[in-house]
Design an enzyme around this catalytic site. Sequence first.
Site, PDB file in Angstrom:
ATOM      1  N   ASP A 109       0.806  -1.222   0.000  1.00 20.73           N
ATOM      2  CA  ASP A 109       0.000   0.000   0.000  1.00 20.73           C
ATOM      3  C   ASP A 109       0.843   1.278   0.000  1.00 20.73           C
ATOM      4  OD1 ASP A 109      -2.529  -1.088  -0.283  1.00 20.73           O
ATOM      5  OD2 ASP A 109      -2.691  -1.513   1.856  1.00 20.73           O
ATOM      6  N   ASP A 172      -7.153  -4.939  -3.650  1.00 17.54           N
ATOM      7  CA  ASP A 172      -6.827  -3.531  -3.406  1.00 17.54           C
ATOM      8  C   ASP A 172      -5.532  -3.125  -4.111  1.00 17.54           C
ATOM      9  OD1 ASP A 172      -8.056  -5.085  -1.394  1.00 17.54           O
ATOM     10  OD2 ASP A 172      -7.903  -3.501   0.080  1.00 17.54           O
TER      11      ASP A 172
END
Length: 401
Positions: A109, A172
């Site tokens: 991320d 994601d």
Amino acid sequence: MPKAQPSFTSKSKGTRMIDNSWTDDAWTALVEKVKDTSQVIGDKFPAMTDENGRYSYTDNTWRWVTGFWPGLLWLLYEDTKHAPFADIALSCEMQMDAALNEYVNLHHDVGFMWQLTSIKRFSLTGDMDARRRGLIAASHLSSRFNIVGGFLSAWNKNDVNDSDPRGLSIIDSMMNLPLLYWASEETGDPRFRHVAIAHTETVIKHFIRADYSVNHMVEFDPFTGEVIRVRSGQGQSTTSAWSRGTSWAVHGMALAYKHTKEPRYLEIAKQVADFFISELPEDNVPHWDFRVPRDASTPRDTSAGMCAACGLLVLASELDDQEAEKYLLAANAIVKSTYEKYGNWSNDSDGIIHGGTFNHPQGLGIDVSLIYGDYYYVEALSGLRRLEMPDRARKAVSPAM
Ligand code: GLY
């Protein structure tokens, strides 16, 4: 078919009007709200609101949310030139150096974290230190590529309650890939882009289902690359359709096409978007999972709606006016309904929109404000209000992506 020179459908084009006139008032309310809340939140890192509507904070290294508040402030600064927004965003970015320099706890991320902060700031100011941070983050992300399995490894040993997370990849991840496309464009070195494309191919093969819903997590054997199993996290089950996961796919596949112009990616982006739109309830605010029994009491997830709306706007920007229309209408309907039903326009809450669901299976964060829901609300509203201004629109829709 995609056209060579993508443009936005405006109010004056298309067979039906996209009535975005409501966005002027919504933008004014938003800017006033954040002028107030930025004095309370300052350069801390909000995550989700508590039962009193107040943001709880995370430290400057936690997981994946740290870039959203400074990213939101950059979006507003770009329009308002309100100096405190930039000052706070810069201070947050400086604090995030602790995570960048510590290195060992970085995860996939890094895209969410440094795209919305350093890379956005680099695009606005040309600051070379911001560029350097972006390139370090991109180098880290590309180093997570497992060449045998063709996937980006999401986490590290202690990040998840798992004996061995080295083989886990999650949907994601598609949102982090623009970091790699940016690094290739910035350096002229195609390696980053090769990694992004290879991971996208794996996502298409193992995450996108035949009906264009998506798996949340896939566990690979990190040594052989074999798929071990599909896993669920914040969705109801391995066969359900977690709405935020679906929204990551909507937005992520639209971005994959935007950066590669690969026709297969466009086709999949449209199909995943069509699935998302077809599952919306009457008021256009998604439930937290599309495959749970749904009635009036089923929690929504406004963050899923906002992320998907941003993806629909990216998708529309890649299509001719006729094909773009349904995606623009859907994005407009989702964001407008959220503004009207879930907007917090008083000082009763720090969050901009409520109705977010963080983790339903664990009973955590139901009907709260989530900082990523707030971020994507601002990004979507920014894109929608620019629909009459095609040249600015393309830049504004997905600012650092
Ligand atoms: N990326 C984590 C989530 O969507 O909750």
